[in-house]
Scaffold this motif. Structure first.
Motif, PDB file in Angstrom:
ATOM      1  N   GLU A   1       0.827  -1.204   0.000  1.00 53.07           N
ATOM      2  CA  GLU A   1       0.000   0.000   0.000  1.00 53.07           C
ATOM      3  C   GLU A   1       0.863   1.257   0.000  1.00 53.07           C
ATOM      4  O   GLU A   1       0.534   2.251  -0.655  1.00 53.07           O
ATOM      5  N   ALA A   2       1.977   1.213   0.741  1.00 49.20           N
ATOM      6  CA  ALA A   2       2.891   2.357   0.737  1.00 49.20           C
ATOM      7  C   ALA A   2       3.470   2.580  -0.649  1.00 49.20           C
ATOM      8  O   ALA A   2       3.617   3.725  -1.103  1.00 49.20           O
ATOM      9  N   ASN A   3       3.783   1.498  -1.342  1.00 56.66           N
ATOM     10  CA  ASN A   3       4.321   1.603  -2.687  1.00 56.66           C
ATOM     11  C   ASN A   3       3.312   2.259  -3.629  1.00 56.66           C
ATOM     12  O   ASN A   3       3.669   3.131  -4.438  1.00 56.66           O
ATOM     13  N   VAL A   4       2.034   1.860  -3.530  1.00 56.56           N
ATOM     14  CA  VAL A   4       0.997   2.448  -4.386  1.00 56.56           C
ATOM     15  C   VAL A   4       0.876   3.948  -4.122  1.00 56.56           C
ATOM     16  O   VAL A   4       0.826   4.760  -5.056  1.00 56.56           O
ATOM     17  N   ALA A   5       0.843   4.338  -2.861  1.00 58.67           N
ATOM     18  CA  ALA A   5       0.677   5.755  -2.519  1.00 58.67           C
ATOM     19  C   ALA A   5       1.867   6.594  -2.983  1.00 58.67           C
ATOM     20  O   ALA A   5       1.696   7.681  -3.548  1.00 58.67           O
ATOM     21  N   LEU A   6       3.081   6.085  -2.774  1.00 59.97           N
ATOM     22  CA  LEU A   6       4.263   6.875  -3.110  1.00 59.97           C
ATOM     23  C   LEU A   6       4.516   6.919  -4.612  1.00 59.97           C
ATOM     24  O   LEU A   6       5.013   7.923  -5.136  1.00 59.97           O
ATOM     25  N   VAL A   7       4.180   5.861  -5.326  1.00 59.92           N
ATOM     26  CA  VAL A   7       4.299   5.897  -6.786  1.00 59.92           C
ATOM     27  C   VAL A   7       3.317   6.912  -7.362  1.00 59.92           C
ATOM     28  O   VAL A   7       3.636   7.652  -8.298  1.00 59.92           O
ATOM     29  N   MET A   8       2.102   6.977  -6.794  1.00 59.85           N
ATOM     30  CA  MET A   8       1.138   7.986  -7.221  1.00 59.85           C
ATOM     31  C   MET A   8       1.663   9.382  -6.939  1.00 59.85           C
ATOM     32  O   MET A   8       1.535  10.301  -7.767  1.00 59.85           O
ATOM     33  N   ALA A   9       2.284   9.583  -5.781  1.00 56.91           N
ATOM     34  CA  ALA A   9       2.863  10.887  -5.456  1.00 56.91           C
ATOM     35  C   ALA A   9       3.965  11.258  -6.435  1.00 56.91           C
ATOM     36  O   ALA A   9       4.076  12.413  -6.852  1.00 56.91           O
ATOM     37  N   LYS A  10       4.763  10.287  -6.831  1.00 59.51           N
ATOM     38  CA  LYS A  10       5.844  10.562  -7.783  1.00 59.51           C
ATOM     39  C   LYS A  10       5.288  10.919  -9.145  1.00 59.51           C
ATOM     40  O   LYS A  10       5.874  11.748  -9.868  1.00 59.51           O
ATOM     41  N   GLU A  11       4.170  10.318  -9.543  1.00 58.49           N
ATOM     42  CA  GLU A  11       3.546  10.677 -10.810  1.00 58.49           C
ATOM     43  C   GLU A  11       3.011  12.105 -10.769  1.00 58.49           C
ATOM     44  O   GLU A  11       3.055  12.822 -11.774  1.00 58.49           O
ATOM     45  N   LEU A  12       2.510  12.532  -9.622  1.00 56.16           N
ATOM     46  CA  LEU A  12       1.987  13.892  -9.493  1.00 56.16           C
ATOM     47  C   LEU A  12       3.108  14.924  -9.514  1.00 56.16           C
ATOM     48  O   LEU A  12       2.974  15.981 -10.139  1.00 56.16           O
ATOM     49  N   GLU A  13       4.202  14.652  -8.806  1.00 49.13           N
ATOM     50  CA  GLU A  13       5.337  15.588  -8.744  1.00 49.13           C
ATOM     51  C   GLU A  13       6.640  14.801  -8.833  1.00 49.13           C
ATOM     52  O   GLU A  13       7.177  14.374  -7.800  1.00 49.13           O
ATOM     53  N   PRO A  14       7.150  14.587 -10.034  1.00 53.49           N
ATOM     54  CA  PRO A  14       8.362  13.766 -10.204  1.00 53.49           C
ATOM     55  C   PRO A  14       9.604  14.345  -9.528  1.00 53.49           C
ATOM     56  O   PRO A  14      10.554  13.602  -9.278  1.00 53.49           O
ATOM     57  N   LYS A  15       9.614  15.639  -9.233  1.00 50.71           N
ATOM     58  CA  LYS A  15      10.795  16.258  -8.642  1.00 50.71           C
ATOM     59  C   LYS A  15      10.546  16.721  -7.207  1.00 50.71           C
ATOM     60  O   LYS A  15      11.197  17.648  -6.734  1.00 50.71           O
ATOM     61  N   ASN A  16       9.627  16.070  -6.536  1.00 51.00           N
ATOM     62  CA  ASN A  16       9.363  16.384  -5.136  1.00 51.00           C
ATOM     63  C   ASN A  16      10.379  15.649  -4.271  1.00 51.00           C
ATOM     64  O   ASN A  16      10.439  14.416  -4.274  1.00 51.00           O
ATOM     65  N   ALA A  17      11.189  16.374  -3.522  1.00 54.13           N
ATOM     66  CA  ALA A  17      12.285  15.782  -2.757  1.00 54.13           C
ATOM     67  C   ALA A  17      11.779  14.825  -1.682  1.00 54.13           C
ATOM     68  O   ALA A  17      12.367  13.763  -1.451  1.00 54.13           O
ATOM     69  N   VAL A  18      10.679  15.172  -1.010  1.00 62.20           N
ATOM     70  CA  VAL A  18      10.169  14.332   0.072  1.00 62.20           C
ATOM     71  C   VAL A  18       9.618  13.022  -0.484  1.00 62.20           C
ATOM     72  O   VAL A  18       9.743  11.966   0.149  1.00 62.20           O
ATOM     73  N   VAL A  19       9.028  13.065  -1.661  1.00 63.96           N
ATOM     74  CA  VAL A  19       8.550  11.832  -2.303  1.00 63.96           C
ATOM     75  C   VAL A  19       9.718  10.887  -2.548  1.00 63.96           C
ATOM     76  O   VAL A  19       9.642   9.682  -2.253  1.00 63.96           O
ATOM     77  N   HIS A  20      10.823  11.402  -3.074  1.00 61.54           N
ATOM     78  CA  HIS A  20      11.994  10.559  -3.322  1.00 61.54           C
ATOM     79  C   HIS A  20      12.590  10.042  -2.011  1.00 61.54           C
ATOM     80  O   HIS A  20      13.076   8.900  -1.958  1.00 61.54           O
TER      81      HIS A  20
END
Length: 326
Positions: free
Chosen positions: A127-146
């Motif tokens: 579930e964490a993987n699904v949420a964070l992959v979605m976050a990366k799709e929304l903002e590919p250069k978001n430092a906290v997402v990475h």
């Protein structure tokens, strides 16, 4: 003589009076002609309406205005409750609250970041993987997402197996093994992707605006102030994520044998306010095994500043100094 002059003035005055009378008559005639022309001109009719289909095509394209939430839907208060639950480590409640709130499009990424951290905290890796992959799709250069993707990959590496040939030198290696379906899926591959994600977190960190509001200030709310990104970072323990990324990268590079990079990241972690407890001692041991005694001495001196016991690292620093001279 006087009589002639007087007669001449009367003649001039008469001429001017005749000219003025003619000018007035012409003006009246022109005005009368214009009025008559207006009366003869037929009245203009109003233009007919366009046919229905053409009227729809000719209508200007309107831009739908963003609808503000109703007063009953207090988004700021909903976000505050979710942040408060996450801050107090009530992750099940936080997940329910985040799922129920409808975030603005420009800050939706932070909802998925919060969900990713909450799922990680309770061990729900998929579930964490699904949420964070979605976050990366929304903002590919978001430092906290990475950053959280790096933490996720390390967790996946801990749970994953390794290829048999990657476990180290062996007297016998298996030449036949059934490959897995999904990549990255081995411990080494997860560690590599974690390293990449953490490096990206550091690279993109200057782009982060920690004081950006999560909810527009003009939305109806009972909250004294709208929550900001920094509030979410505090609740997810990511307020010092750059130093934490350096700390994890120091260990990752140390395990890969990249000793200079490992020391660089350890130094940055310490500069960011973290304590590298045993990292420098392990680094000094690796330098010593490689015959680099001067580098080992430097790492031992750094270890003496970080570890509670000062005698052991200082003694090893002296030994490495002696070996480097000899």
């Amino acid at each position: 003589m006087l009589v002639r002059t007087h007669m001449h003035q009367e003649v001039e005055l008469l001429k001017w009076m005749i000219l003025l009378a003619l000018a007035g008559a012409l003006t009246l005639a022109f005005a009368a002609g214009t009025a008559g022309a207006k009366e003869l001109r037929p009245p203009m009719s109003e233009p007919a309406l366009l046919p229905g289909e053409i009227a729809e095509l000719a209508a200007p394209m309107g831009v739908e205005e963003a609808k503000q939430p109703d007063a009953q839907d207090d988004v700021s208060m909903r976000v505050w409750r979710a942040i408060d639950a996450q801050h107090h480590k009530d992750f099940d409640t936080a997940i329910e609250l985040w799922d129920a709130v409808q975030m603005p499009c420009e800050t939706e990424v932070w909802k998925h970041v919060a969900l990713g951290q909450a799922y990680l905290a309770i061990g729900e890796v998929d579930e964490a993987n699904v949420a964070l992959v979605m976050a990366k799709e929304l903002e590919p250069k978001n430092a906290v997402v990475h950053y959280f993707l790096g933490v996720l990959r390390l967790q996946q590496a801990y749970l994953a197996d390794e290829w048999n040939d990657a476990e180290g030198p062996r007297t016998m290696n298996l030449v036949s093994q059934t490959p897995r379906d999904v990549v990255p899926n081995t411990k080494s591959m997860y560690r590599l992707t974690a390293l990449i994600e953490l490096e990206n977190a550091i690279t993109f960190s200057p782009r982060l605006h920690v004081y950006k509001s999560l909810v527009p200030d003009d939305w109806p709310t009972e909250a004294a102030m709208a929550p900001i990104v920094h509030d979410l970072l505090l609740a997810t323990h990511a307020d010092n994520f750059v130093a934490k990324a350096h700390n994890m990268l120091g260990d990752l590079h140390l395990q890969r044998g990249s000793l200079e990079q490992a020391e660089h990241h350890m130094d940055n972690a310490v500069a960011g306010g973290l304590s590298v407890v045993y990292g420098y001692s392990e680094l000094a041991e690796e330098y010593q095994n490689a015959g680099r005694h001067a580098d080992a001495m430097r790492a031992n001196l750094k270890a003496s500043q970080e570890e509670s016991g000062k005698i052991a690292p200082l003694r090893k620093a002296w030994e490495n100094l002696r070996d480097s001279v000899l």
